[in-house]
Design a protein around this motif. Sequence first.
Motif, PDB file in Angstrom:
ATOM      1  N   ASP A   1       0.835  -1.203   0.000  1.00  0.00           N
ATOM      2  CA  ASP A   1       0.000   0.000   0.000  1.00  0.00           C
ATOM      3  C   ASP A   1       0.874   1.260   0.000  1.00  0.00           C
TER       4      ASP A   1
ATOM      5  N   ASN B   1      -9.646   6.417   0.443  1.00  0.00           N
ATOM      6  CA  ASN B   1     -10.325   5.169   0.792  1.00  0.00           C
ATOM      7  C   ASN B   1     -11.301   5.349   1.952  1.00  0.00           C
TER       8      ASN B   1
ATOM      9  N   GLN C   1     -16.846  -7.976  -2.491  1.00  0.00           N
ATOM     10  CA  GLN C   1     -16.056  -8.301  -3.670  1.00  0.00           C
ATOM     11  C   GLN C   1     -16.199  -9.769  -4.057  1.00  0.00           C
TER      12      GLN C   1
ATOM     13  N   THR D   1      -1.151   0.726 -10.416  1.00  0.00           N
ATOM     14  CA  THR D   1      -2.146   0.663  -9.348  1.00  0.00           C
ATOM     15  C   THR D   1      -3.482   0.154  -9.880  1.00  0.00           C
TER      16      THR D   1
ATOM     17  N   SER E   1      -6.292  -0.257  -7.520  1.00  0.00           N
ATOM     18  CA  SER E   1      -7.124   0.629  -6.713  1.00  0.00           C
ATOM     19  C   SER E   1      -6.184   1.388  -5.794  1.00  0.00           C
ATOM     20  N   PRO E   2      -6.608   2.536  -5.253  1.00  0.00           N
ATOM     21  CA  PRO E   2      -5.707   3.287  -4.376  1.00  0.00           C
ATOM     22  C   PRO E   2      -5.086   2.414  -3.287  1.00  0.00           C
TER      23      PRO E   2
ATOM     24  N   LYS F   1      -4.181  -7.295  -1.690  1.00  0.00           N
ATOM     25  CA  LYS F   1      -5.185  -6.326  -1.279  1.00  0.00           C
ATOM     26  C   LYS F   1      -5.500  -6.443   0.204  1.00  0.00           C
TER      27      LYS F   1
ATOM     28  N   GLY G   1     -10.150  -1.404  -2.195  1.00  0.00           N
ATOM     29  CA  GLY G   1     -10.695  -1.725  -3.502  1.00  0.00           C
ATOM     30  C   GLY G   1     -12.201  -1.541  -3.569  1.00  0.00           C
ATOM     31  N   ASP G   2     -12.719  -1.548  -4.816  1.00  0.00           N
ATOM     32  CA  ASP G   2     -14.167  -1.480  -5.003  1.00  0.00           C
ATOM     33  C   ASP G   2     -14.717  -2.884  -5.208  1.00  0.00           C
TER      34      ASP G   2
ATOM     35  N   PHE H   1     -13.159  -5.201  -7.911  1.00  0.00           N
ATOM     36  CA  PHE H   1     -11.698  -5.234  -7.869  1.00  0.00           C
ATOM     37  C   PHE H   1     -11.122  -6.486  -8.538  1.00  0.00           C
TER      38      PHE H   1
ATOM     39  N   ARG I   1     -11.345  -6.277 -12.341  1.00  0.00           N
ATOM     40  CA  ARG I   1     -10.522  -5.217 -12.918  1.00  0.00           C
ATOM     41  C   ARG I   1      -9.040  -5.541 -12.860  1.00  0.00           C
TER      42      ARG I   1
END
Length: 420
Positions: free
Chosen positions: A15, A119, A266, A380, A382-383, A400, A405-406, A409, A412
């Motif tokens: 991260d 986030n 997710q 990246t 997700s952030p 992760k 993540g969304d 994730f 993607r």
Amino acid sequence: MRLGVIADDFTGATDIASFLVQNGLSTIQFNGIPGGETITEAQAIVVSLKSRSCPPEQAVEQSLAALAWLQQQGCQRFYFKYCSTFDSTAQGNIGPVTDALLKALGETQTVICPALPVNGRTVYQGYLFVGNQLLSESGMRHHPVTPMHDSNLLRVMSAQASGNAGLIAASQVDQGAAAVREALDRLAEQGVSYVVTDALHQEHLLTLGEAVRDLRLVTGGSGLAIGLARQWAGAQTDTGAEQAGRPQGERAVVLSGSCSQMTNRQVAAYRQLAPACEVEITPCLEDAEGYARRLCDWVEANHHQTLAPLLFATADAQQLQAIQQRYGAARSSEAVEQLFAAVTRELKRRGWQRFIVAGGETSGVVAQSLGVTAFHIGPTISPGVPWVRDIHQPLSLALKSGNFGDEDFFRRAQTEFTYV
């Protein structure tokens, strides 16, 4: 100037490494403390430990060993990285490790800054929020290892550590870096060792980065790294470093061990798109190696699909409570970790090269089982969640943290990047 980062878990390390690279500092990450290596090419070195939930004295010992090695590499500024949800207990480990690092460096004050607004992690009047909820009212109150029942960071630090805690409020941060430095000086005169900093948006992080750039030790989540990296490297991104970490390999698998609310969402979303198999606790306890081989056979039978197959031990709060009551929290957690370790080793033997992993503990186990010791940070997803590429082996990982993540994730991570 060289920055040394001590991260208390694996995904936390990737991260912060991701934010450092994105904001201009060439960065290399190590899984554990290297032996006998000397690093010359990186502006920042990140050492990931597994010290978030171990006994406090063990966390202190590991962190001091990492500090000593980073000093040998020429690091002059240090960053103790913990989770943006401040995962810890009344005994530690954030407080004891902070105390030990301050003492080892001969310092008396540092900042406490877990905020990561991108986030949804913000701090206001010293209270940590997850989205619009106080930390203690979020899903973190049900965390199986470090349940968070207090959102006030000053109280949490005062309970864990040996010194006094103080606050720099958002209104002071709004006045700029000079005002923050003056506030730090005033608090130091009052004997305050741990300065909690409010942060509601990225501009606050940039101000704080400017204000604390000369502190020998800062502590926080990955957000503060944005401001610090820009101070030292300017606003230019290091695209070459990201290129070095581009994902590679033909076969991919998704492994989910986190039970966070976001990972639950997710997993639920991905199960509608790809083959998925739930990990059961009983066979983990009775025959982990045999069960691992059977799961790998299932993965192999399903790897020709458009999206990678998913193995998940993710459960909601009610399911998790039932599992822990039946098998014991520590026993069930360890059994799942050992299962994922065995699965990872076997899939590597069978030629798998891309691993998408959810959960800090699970990510650490997977990386260790793959023999990953150091890697480049890539693009990246997700952030705070980049692809990473092993320096020595043809392996790529997306690691992760549970709440990052969304909902989309996992898909993607596979469809938005070209593979080399």
